[in-house]
Design an enzyme around this catalytic site. Sequence first.
Site, PDB file in Angstrom:
ATOM      1  N   LYS A  14      19.053  -4.032 -11.388  1.00 30.85           N
ATOM      2  CA  LYS A  14      20.385  -3.774 -11.946  1.00 30.85           C
ATOM      3  C   LYS A  14      21.477  -4.525 -11.184  1.00 30.85           C
ATOM      4  O   LYS A  14      22.512  -4.868 -11.750  1.00 30.85           O
ATOM      5  CB  LYS A  14      20.689  -2.271 -11.939  1.00 30.85           C
ATOM      6  CG  LYS A  14      19.592  -1.382 -12.529  1.00 30.85           C
ATOM      7  CD  LYS A  14      19.312  -1.665 -13.993  1.00 30.85           C
ATOM      8  CE  LYS A  14      18.083  -0.903 -14.473  1.00 30.85           C
ATOM      9  NZ  LYS A  14      17.556  -1.385 -15.751  1.00 30.85           N
TER      10      LYS A  14
ATOM     11  N   GLU B 183      28.974   2.624  -8.780  1.00 31.46           N
ATOM     12  CA  GLU B 183      29.867   2.245  -9.875  1.00 31.46           C
ATOM     13  C   GLU B 183      30.926   3.324 -10.036  1.00 31.46           C
ATOM     14  O   GLU B 183      30.664   4.489  -9.746  1.00 31.46           O
ATOM     15  CB  GLU B 183      29.079   2.192 -11.193  1.00 31.46           C
ATOM     16  CG  GLU B 183      28.499   0.840 -11.504  1.00 31.46           C
ATOM     17  CD  GLU B 183      27.665   0.861 -12.772  1.00 31.46           C
ATOM     18  OE1 GLU B 183      27.015  -0.143 -13.031  1.00 31.46           O
ATOM     19  OE2 GLU B 183      27.669   1.883 -13.499  1.00 31.46           O
TER      20      GLU B 183
ATOM     21  N   ARG C 248      13.200  -4.259 -23.671  1.00 32.92           N
ATOM     22  CA  ARG C 248      12.089  -3.679 -24.432  1.00 32.92           C
ATOM     23  C   ARG C 248      12.625  -3.181 -25.763  1.00 32.92           C
ATOM     24  O   ARG C 248      13.831  -3.186 -26.000  1.00 32.92           O
ATOM     25  CB  ARG C 248      11.517  -2.484 -23.663  1.00 32.92           C
ATOM     26  CG  ARG C 248      12.571  -1.424 -23.414  1.00 32.92           C
ATOM     27  CD  ARG C 248      12.048  -0.075 -22.996  1.00 32.92           C
ATOM     28  NE  ARG C 248      13.095   0.922 -23.074  1.00 32.92           N
ATOM     29  CZ  ARG C 248      13.919   1.242 -22.075  1.00 32.92           C
ATOM     30  NH1 ARG C 248      13.806   0.650 -20.915  1.00 32.92           N
ATOM     31  NH2 ARG C 248      14.857   2.147 -22.252  1.00 32.92           N
TER      32      ARG C 248
END
Lengths: 174, 502
Positions: free
Chosen positions: B116, B207, B299
Amino acid sequence: MKVELKHPSSDSTQTVVLERTADDIAACEAMFGDRLVPVEVERADESSGWLRLAGRVHRYHVLRRDNALHVWIDGKNYRFERIHSTARRAGAAGAGKASNQLTAPMPGTILKINGKPGDRFEPHAPIIIMESMKMEMSLTAPSAVVLKSVDCKVGQLVDMGRVLAQVEPVAHAE
Amino acid sequence: MFKKILIANRGEIAVRIMRTCQEMGIRAVAVYSDPDRRGVHVGAADEAYALDGVTSGETYLRQDKIIDIARRCGADAIHPGFGFLSENATFAEACAAAGITFIGPRPDAIRAMGDKIVAKETLSKAGVPIVPGFTLEGDSTKSGDTLINELKTRCREIGYPVLIKAAAGGGGKGMRVVNSEAEMAESLEAAQREANAAFGDARVFVEKYLSESRHVEIQVFGDTHGNVVHLFERECSIQRRHQKIVEESPSVALTPDLRERMGAAAVAAAKAIGYVNAGTVEFMVDDAGSFYFLEVNTRLQVEHPVTELVTRRDLVKAQILVAAGHPLPFTQSELRQEGHAMEVRIYAEDAARGFLPSTGTIGVYHEPVGPNVRVDSGIAAGSEVSVHYDPMLAKLIVWGRDRDEAIARMDWALRNYVILGITTNIDFLRAVVVHPKHVSGAIHTRFLDENPIELSGAEPPPDEVWIAAVLAAQTGGANRGIAEAVGSDAGPWQTAGHWKAY
């Protein structure tokens, strides 16, 4: 049929008696204590159908896992527990080994009784033949037994749990 | 085109992929663990092979076993579904080395987006707006006072609440909301511990937590001919512990202009990494209509049917075509978002008891059937729901002309979905879907925290329910699984069928 029920999520219990009022398969009466509720039970199969009660139709699906009763009705799910009275518990406890009673596992009509008190039955021989929901089923002797008494009549409508006959294994009878 | 595809998955997604394979004239191969021997996905396949084992680690995660089966049965491609090996770059490489096509993106894209921290840096460079935050200097896997102090200083700059996330994250694991400095040390440790347990990688980053924001993701698709398109958005704001439970498209929060800009950003992101096959770019959208990149899922998503219903396209078919080297079966200008689709995830869990997973045998099972109602399921009457795998049993997806019609249809479909024998979240989902604030579209990621869902059941049920319970007591338990019924000890008076004497 008389059943003592507990609905754990609301912590409420009730004893409900549900009986057919006629040979008409649908018409029943439900007794909640002294309160009588007429109801029609239409079975699609053993686990589903619909009820007509006070002019309204309620679709249901049910499942039993021992004393846990699962109910789906009108799109909602409920869970009940069956509470066994002392008498029934005693009967059930005896079933494992030495019960001498043949009881109806479901409500139905007695179609045939194969014999009279004193008659001997070989293992797997049908003693009583019942019919319920258009299915015919036999209550058979698991081992050699002697029929002690017959407590029902041909054509009789019986509730679940009703004692139909008394038997005794041959070894004990002799 | 492929002749035979092995589906390295189980349950509803395996069944759903097999359906498309068979429609395309491709043989579908199932693999299964010991508890799944009688699984629905085994019966849906054209061929099925045992993985010999019980846990995921012994079966659906065993790359060697799966590739060996694919080789021996002559499969020319493997579809990983989602979860398990779907985002495992090493597995994608191992497939290629064995001469088998991995239906999904290239290993380098999986690897880059799987981290990430790398993903945020890459997409930020491509001009995609990212959530304010920072990665920790040096080794973020260690705790200790220096690290905590550095964290506190930098969090003061971006303002609380903040979210600690796992670099290798997904599925809400290794994720912690921190509301104040006092919670920092404990939350950091918990996030690292969870991240390490789930992914074997304790690295985390921070974050800004956008509390009243929406989770809106864009479906993207690329092919090997350089084409990249987006298939509009899915709003997945209704979440419980960072796990999506209701998904829909379109999102009520998106204006045509915002949709256009988010779609363009997602396509730019996919192009920046040379993305091939199906992927999802996740964003947070705030009240002001600003959007920030969260992560890329490399995916097919659980919620892909929502996109299939509004675009009338089969995403699995497109995946297979692209993997076989064909160009995308649609161009951007051909794609339309028509009507409104909504999906709910049916879980084996007890909402009344803290969402504890529920296991057991399904006794009675009836799926809702009707116009514009779709059920992707991997269960049937007699199915065992075991502790070994994910508790998601099925997905219920509906389509309507507009959102109100979709909600009304979902309410109907949930009311007509019968699963007895195990506890499911069906009643809970229905309460969520018809909640006035959900109906009005006032949803955000903290919806379930701020709107406690009242479940019926605290009141004694009406007469008809008690009567039905008596009818339940009358049944012979004949709806048990076959094995259970055969194995039951009914005592010496056992007779044919469900008749027995007590």
